[in-house]
Motif scaffolding. Structure first.
Motif, PDB file in Angstrom:
ATOM      1  N   LEU A  55       0.816  -1.218   0.000  1.00 27.72           N
ATOM      2  CA  LEU A  55       0.000   0.000   0.000  1.00 27.72           C
ATOM      3  C   LEU A  55       0.847   1.264   0.000  1.00 27.72           C
ATOM      4  O   LEU A  55       0.351   2.343  -0.289  1.00 27.72           O
ATOM      5  CB  LEU A  55      -0.919  -0.001   1.230  1.00 27.72           C
ATOM      6  CG  LEU A  55      -2.031  -1.042   1.190  1.00 27.72           C
ATOM      7  CD1 LEU A  55      -2.624  -1.260   2.562  1.00 27.72           C
ATOM      8  CD2 LEU A  55      -3.117  -0.603   0.212  1.00 27.72           C
ATOM      9  N   SER A  79      -9.485   2.910   0.415  1.00 23.34           N
ATOM     10  CA  SER A  79      -9.221   1.878  -0.596  1.00 23.34           C
ATOM     11  C   SER A  79      -9.857   0.590  -0.063  1.00 23.34           C
ATOM     12  O   SER A  79     -10.238   0.545   1.104  1.00 23.34           O
ATOM     13  CB  SER A  79      -7.715   1.694  -0.806  1.00 23.34           C
ATOM     14  OG  SER A  79      -7.096   1.364   0.408  1.00 23.34           O
ATOM     15  N   ASN A  80      -9.975  -0.413  -0.913  1.00 17.13           N
ATOM     16  CA  ASN A  80     -10.677  -1.616  -0.473  1.00 17.13           C
ATOM     17  C   ASN A  80      -9.843  -2.452   0.488  1.00 17.13           C
ATOM     18  O   ASN A  80      -8.661  -2.691   0.222  1.00 17.13           O
ATOM     19  CB  ASN A  80     -11.063  -2.474  -1.678  1.00 17.13           C
ATOM     20  CG  ASN A  80     -12.022  -1.738  -2.597  1.00 17.13           C
ATOM     21  OD1 ASN A  80     -12.874  -0.989  -2.127  1.00 17.13           O
ATOM     22  ND2 ASN A  80     -11.866  -1.927  -3.905  1.00 17.13           N
ATOM     23  N   ASN A 137     -14.194   0.300   3.779  1.00 15.15           N
ATOM     24  CA  ASN A 137     -13.466   0.718   2.586  1.00 15.15           C
ATOM     25  C   ASN A 137     -13.491   2.239   2.407  1.00 15.15           C
ATOM     26  O   ASN A 137     -12.518   2.845   1.954  1.00 15.15           O
ATOM     27  CB  ASN A 137     -14.034   0.028   1.341  1.00 15.15           C
ATOM     28  CG  ASN A 137     -13.779  -1.473   1.371  1.00 15.15           C
ATOM     29  OD1 ASN A 137     -12.966  -1.953   2.159  1.00 15.15           O
ATOM     30  ND2 ASN A 137     -14.481  -2.219   0.538  1.00 15.15           N
ATOM     31  N   GLU A 165      -9.447  -8.144  -2.701  1.00 14.46           N
ATOM     32  CA  GLU A 165     -10.121  -6.995  -2.086  1.00 14.46           C
ATOM     33  C   GLU A 165     -11.583  -7.348  -1.839  1.00 14.46           C
ATOM     34  O   GLU A 165     -12.262  -7.842  -2.740  1.00 14.46           O
ATOM     35  CB  GLU A 165     -10.079  -5.784  -3.028  1.00 14.46           C
ATOM     36  CG  GLU A 165      -8.687  -5.240  -3.235  1.00 14.46           C
ATOM     37  CD  GLU A 165      -8.669  -3.981  -4.092  1.00 14.46           C
ATOM     38  OE1 GLU A 165      -7.586  -3.382  -4.207  1.00 14.46           O
ATOM     39  OE2 GLU A 165      -9.722  -3.595  -4.656  1.00 14.46           O
TER      40      GLU A 165
END
Ligand SMILES: Cc1cc2nc3c(=O)[nH]c(=O)nc-3n(C[C@H](O)[C@H](O)[C@H](O)COP(=O)(O)O)c2cc1C
Ligand SMILES: Nc1ncnc2c1ncn2[C@@H]1O[C@H](COP(=O)(O)OP(=O)(O)O)[C@@H](O)[C@H]1O
Length: 308
Positions: A78, A182-183, A177, A270
């Motif tokens: 990430l 983000s997921n 999320n 995800e």
């Protein structure tokens, strides 16, 4: 991005250093990192995200760091837009470091911090005695500028890893999320299962999750999977497969319109939305029928959301 972990012997070029714990890199953390990226461009510095490993609670409370939103390797993925991701070993010596020594020796001499970015309530050093006031007091002597960032709120509530953990535990993936920006994802290597999936007509790519990884409740989730950096739509079951008398938690993903052997590959799944609880079906036929319905729902969601 260079991931530096497991060593205290760290040197880096002049940097903007972002300090924090960063379990679950969320929209608040992202604000700190984006600020550091901005500063790095104007001051020609590298961006370095600094955190501890293991989580301080592991050493201080002598308990396993369970329920982590993201494990070390996941965080590294990430943080691919920064230059360095440092996980400084957190042991008894580290926990006894005074705030002054931590800033002067580790952050300024070691990491060559020319700017430090922290959240407004950042605490550090022995007994968490260090705070923003101390960082301000040490700034000019040590040659860094200090940037403090206000906490982000959503619906008047401060965004925190604790809040996100709570939403994930309830299976509220859409809310989690949103707060993460983000997921929520699970990364791991595809392992060999019992080879039943293919027989059922729905092969599944299986990940055995790390015991410290926080997972939402067992059940079926709309998902996406990244294989070799290519994104596919998918549907994921988290659970023990009670219909087949399983007893080990597995994250199993059926990838839509896909037919490749991906054993041993590192993938990221995800989770988008909870669909239903995991059930013990009376027959394989009933399980098969339900999986087909879950896949149909995934396709309808794809169309509704204009996914590729
Ligand atoms: C969308 C989906 C939903 C599933 N739901 C359940 C379930 O509710 N109960 C269950 O026992 N197994 C469920 N399974 C798991 C299947 O039992 C599993 O995929 C099959 O046993 C294959 O296991 P294997 O990968 O170890 O070969 C589901 C699988 C998928 C892909
Ligand atoms: N559409 C697909 N979704 C998931 N895995 C697939 C798909 N097509 C092929 N595969 C491959 O098949 C394997 C899963 O087959 P399966 O019979 O369920 O065995 P296992 O018990 O090992 O999960 C995956 O690990 C992958 O290599």
């Amino acid at each position: 991005m260079e991931h530096i972990t497991g060593t205290k012997d760290i040197t880096s070029p002049p940097s903007v250093v972002v300090l924090g714990n960063f379990d679950g890199i969320h929209i608040g953390h992202r604000k700190l990192i984006d600020k550091a990226l901005d500063i790095s461009k104007t001051l020609d510095l590298k961006v370095l995200v600094f955190t501890f490993d293991p989580h301080p609670s592991f050493v201080l409370a002598n308990k396993e760091p369970v329920d982590l939103i993201y494990l070390s390797k996941e965080k590294a993925k990430l943080l691919d837009d920064v230059d360095y991701f440092v996980e400084y070993p957190y042991d008894l010596d580290t926990s006894r470091m005074t705030p002054e020594i931590f800033i002067e020796e580790v952050v300024c001499k070691g990491l060559q911090a020319k700017a430090i970015v922290v959240g407004e309530d950042y605490r550090f050093g022995y007994k968490r005695k260090g705070d923003i006031e101390l960082l301000k007091a040490l700034a000019s002597k040590n040659g860094y500028q200090l940037i403090t960032i206000k906490k982000i709120a959503y619906n008047h509530r401060i965004v925190s890893s604790t809040w996100i953990r709570h939403e994930i535990k309830k299976g509220h993936m859409e809310k989690a999320n949103l707060l993460l920006g983000s997921n929520f994802s699970i990364s791991g290597q595809i392992t060999l299962g019992r080879q039943n999936g293919r027989k059922l007509g729905f092969p599944t790519a299986n990940i055995k999750p790390n015991k410290n990884k926080l997972l939402p409740p067992n059940g079926v989730y709309l998902s996406k999977i990244y294989v070799n950096n290519i994104q596919y739509n998918s549907i994921t079951n988290i659970g023990i497969n009670p219909t087949l008398d399983g007893n080990e938690t597995v994250v199993e993903t059926h990838i839509l319109d896909f037919n490749q052997d991906i054993y041993g590959q590192d993938v990221t799944v995800e989770l988008l939305k909870f669909v239903r609880d995991e059930k013990k079906f009376e027959s394989l036929h009933a399980l098969k029928k339900e999986i087909a319905e879950n896949i149909a729902y995934r396709r309808a969601y794809m169309e509704e959301n204009h996914e590729l």
